[in-house]
Motif scaffolding. Structure first.
Motif, PDB file in Angstrom:
ATOM      1  N   TYR A 444      41.268  34.890  20.440  1.00  0.00           N
ATOM      2  CA  TYR A 444      40.805  33.539  20.107  1.00  0.00           C
ATOM      3  C   TYR A 444      41.815  32.500  20.590  1.00  0.00           C
ATOM      4  O   TYR A 444      43.010  32.621  20.327  1.00  0.00           O
ATOM      5  N   ARG A 468      37.472  26.279   8.780  1.00  0.00           N
ATOM      6  CA  ARG A 468      37.144  27.642   9.190  1.00  0.00           C
ATOM      7  C   ARG A 468      37.809  27.979  10.519  1.00  0.00           C
ATOM      8  O   ARG A 468      38.409  29.057  10.686  1.00  0.00           O
ATOM      9  N   LEU A 469      37.707  27.095  11.481  1.00  0.00           N
ATOM     10  CA  LEU A 469      38.291  27.330  12.798  1.00  0.00           C
ATOM     11  C   LEU A 469      39.807  27.458  12.712  1.00  0.00           C
ATOM     12  O   LEU A 469      40.418  28.303  13.380  1.00  0.00           O
ATOM     13  N   ARG A 471      41.502  28.639  10.260  1.00  0.00           N
ATOM     14  CA  ARG A 471      41.829  29.964   9.719  1.00  0.00           C
ATOM     15  C   ARG A 471      41.670  31.050  10.781  1.00  0.00           C
ATOM     16  O   ARG A 471      42.460  32.001  10.843  1.00  0.00           O
ATOM     17  N   VAL A 472      40.662  30.928  11.628  1.00  0.00           N
ATOM     18  CA  VAL A 472      40.485  31.898  12.714  1.00  0.00           C
ATOM     19  C   VAL A 472      41.683  31.852  13.660  1.00  0.00           C
ATOM     20  O   VAL A 472      42.214  32.895  14.074  1.00  0.00           O
ATOM     21  N   ARG A 475      45.139  33.703  13.248  1.00  0.00           N
ATOM     22  CA  ARG A 475      45.272  35.128  13.588  1.00  0.00           C
ATOM     23  C   ARG A 475      44.597  35.392  14.940  1.00  0.00           C
ATOM     24  O   ARG A 475      43.613  36.117  15.036  1.00  0.00           O
ATOM     25  N   GLN A 480      38.795  40.158  13.966  1.00  0.00           N
ATOM     26  CA  GLN A 480      37.983  39.271  13.124  1.00  0.00           C
ATOM     27  C   GLN A 480      36.497  39.358  13.492  1.00  0.00           C
ATOM     28  O   GLN A 480      35.905  38.371  13.961  1.00  0.00           O
ATOM     29  N   GLU A 482      33.817  39.189  11.953  1.00  0.00           N
ATOM     30  CA  GLU A 482      32.927  38.198  11.340  1.00  0.00           C
ATOM     31  C   GLU A 482      32.963  36.862  12.074  1.00  0.00           C
ATOM     32  O   GLU A 482      32.093  36.001  11.855  1.00  0.00           O
ATOM     33  N   HIS A 483      33.958  36.681  12.942  1.00  0.00           N
ATOM     34  CA  HIS A 483      34.072  35.430  13.701  1.00  0.00           C
ATOM     35  C   HIS A 483      33.971  35.668  15.211  1.00  0.00           C
ATOM     36  O   HIS A 483      34.497  34.889  16.004  1.00  0.00           O
ATOM     37  N   TYR A 486      33.362  32.999  17.989  1.00  0.00           N
ATOM     38  CA  TYR A 486      34.412  32.093  18.456  1.00  0.00           C
ATOM     39  C   TYR A 486      35.122  32.628  19.705  1.00  0.00           C
ATOM     40  O   TYR A 486      35.882  31.892  20.341  1.00  0.00           O
TER      41      TYR A 486
END
Length: 503
Positions: A444, A468-469, A471-472, A475, A480, A482-483, A486
């Motif tokens: 990411y 939200r972004l 937090r992504v 890491r 991830q 669930e994301h 992205y």
């Protein structure tokens, strides 16, 4: 503040912060002491727990009843000495004269478990250095700075940090009307090359010496006893800058406006404006719509940094004793480590991106040929490196999903055969290599379209996507699942996004 947890307050009290205010004590030549202009009807947009942890603050610090006002340029920082600092600089290669903090206030330094940290508010109103501006930051640019500061920290790249964003319905005009915001930034120091240039080129040798002594005492004490302390400082800054440029290039980061007033004396990424991470690989990519000549194109960043170091060297001339020829030789030698260290660091970083544990003469050609294939059809930079981790070194193991990114499959297959041979030659174990590569090749990054979507929602009053972004991006090397969206290829409309200095 939407979507943020609401733990009980810890009793954080801004009145208990231990302020040091060393820079303000240097005197009036270094800036203007003043307060900020508070945002009306402010709201929280996002906070960074990581940046707060660097300050030694609990994650719920923002729940203190005075916190919102304090981070919206209100007068809730007892013990601080707010000031706008003055500096000068070269912008797009030309001398721009006096600049300074046109929309920022340095509140001072606070004592933290990791040492003194400066706190700065960006968007806090007019200062003597605002020139024709209004001293405000717009929500759009504040979100971009917040997200990218914290994304770079997650990537392990030296950077200033963004502690919080607050926003207000108050409007200012840019290309059109936009709402205002304040970003709280922190760093060991916000001193720039341009601070030194200011005092040198405006004929203030006493202030230049005072700034130099300050920087040595608090940030480069190892340089004080060198035969030529100014040259020792320049060499240290050159090394840090070389390492920073290699990290930028390896991850595909484009700063967009590498003026000397945007270069940190500590080798930090500073002043996030028209930045961008590469989508399709294009060495000539220009992320700043205002950079009409392409001075700050991706491939030119390392050379621009070297040019900027020369400008810093020129500003340090009054601090070196000797004839003109001797001074030129002394400072010139202090710049040489950049020329040596940058390619060395690039070789190490790019070798790690390839998953190689040793270095061979043919590795440079292997890398250059892959980059050439990527450039030919603008293969997605981040996805390519990440998917290369799934490449099999077995003769019949296949190439994994990375092959599908290349339109010229036969050319990629020819390169893949060389890569497989290289991996086999060093006895590479695929599972171990995959883990190493996924530790250095992010899944990411802050792509412009992701930032744009978060901005649009926040402008409509929903800040959850910013949070939200963020937090992504904390890491970036983790899967991830669930994301996963992205990490996907950017949509077609992302190609039409234009980022300028006004952002």
């Amino acid at each position: 503040m939407s979507a943020l947890p609401l733990p009980p307050p810890t009793g954080f009290d801004p009145a208990q912060l231990r302020w040091i205010n060393r820079y303000a004590e240097l005197g009036p030549a270094f800036g203007r002491r003043q307060g900020g202009l508070a945002l009306p009807d402010a709201r929280w947009v996002a906070v960074s727990e990581g940046a707060a942890a660097e300050l030694g603050w609990a994650g719920d610090w923002w729940l203190h009843p005075q916190a919102l006002a304090a981070h919206s340029a209100g007068p809730s920082w007892p013990g601080s000495t707010p000031m706008a600092t003055v500096y000068s600089g070269h912008q797009f290669g030309s001398w721009a004269g006096q600049l300074g903090d046109g929309r920022a206030l340095l509140l001072g330094e606070i004592d933290t478990p990791s040492g003194p940290r400066e706190i700065q508010l960006k968007g806090s109103g007019l200062t003597p250095y605002s020139r024709m501006g209004d001293g405000r930051a717009v929500l759009r640019s504040s979100i971009r700075e917040f997200l990218c500061s914290e994304a770079m920290a997650g990537l392990g790249i030296p950077t200033t940090r963004a502690l919080a964003i607050t926003a207000s319905p108050l409007q200012v005009r840019r290309e059109g009307p936009e709402t205002t915001s304040v970003v709280t930034r922190t760093a060991p120091s916000f001193i720039r090359f341009g601070h030194f240039e200011h005092f040198c080129h405006h004929g203030q040798p006493a202030a230049l010496r005072q700034l130099f002594d300050f920087v040595l005492e608090h940030h480069y004490p190892e340089c004080r006893d060198a035969p030529h302390p100014a040259a020792a400082l320049l060499e240290s800054v050159s090394r840090r800058t070389a390492e920073l440029m290699a990290q930028w290039q390896a991850v595909g980061f484009c700063h967009g406006v590498m003026n000397t007033d945007n270069m940190s004396i500590l080798g930090l990424t500073i002043d996030y404006g028209p930045f961008g991470f590469l989508d399709g690989f294009d060495p000539g990519h220009i992320c700043n719509h205002s950079d009409h000549q392409g001075r700050y194109a991706y491939a030119r960043q390392p050379q621009v940094a070297y040019w900027n170091l020369h400008a810093l060297a020129q500003a340090l001339v009054p601090l070196v004793e000797g004839s003109d020829e001797e001074i030129s030789e002394i400072l010139g030698a202090a710049l040489e480590p950049y020329r040596e260290l940058f390619p060395h660091q690039m070789d190490a970083l790019m070798g790690a991106k390839l998953g190689l544990q040793s270095r061979r003469d043919e590795d440079r050609a292997l890398l250059d040929d892959l980059l050439g294939l990527m450039s030919a059809t603008q293969v997605d930079y981040t996805l390519c490196w990440r998917q290369l981790a799934d490449f099999s070194s077995a003769d019949d193991g296949g190439t994994g999903p990375v092959r599908d990114l290349f339109l010229n499959r036969p050319a990629f297959d020819a390169w893949a055969a060389r890569y497989r041979s290289r991996l086999q030659a060093e006895g590479s174990v695929d599972a171990e290599r995959r883990a190493r590569m996924n530790h250095v090749n992010p899944r990411y990054v802050l792509r412009n379209h992701l930032a744009e979507l978060a901005i649009r929602r926040s402008q409509a009053g929903d800040d959850s996507e910013v949070q939200r972004l963020a937090r992504v991006l904390e890491r970036p090397f983790d899967e991830q699942p669930e994301h996963a969206a992205y990490a996907a290829l950017p949509p077609d409309w992302a190609q039409t996004l234009e980022i300028s200095c006004s952002s």
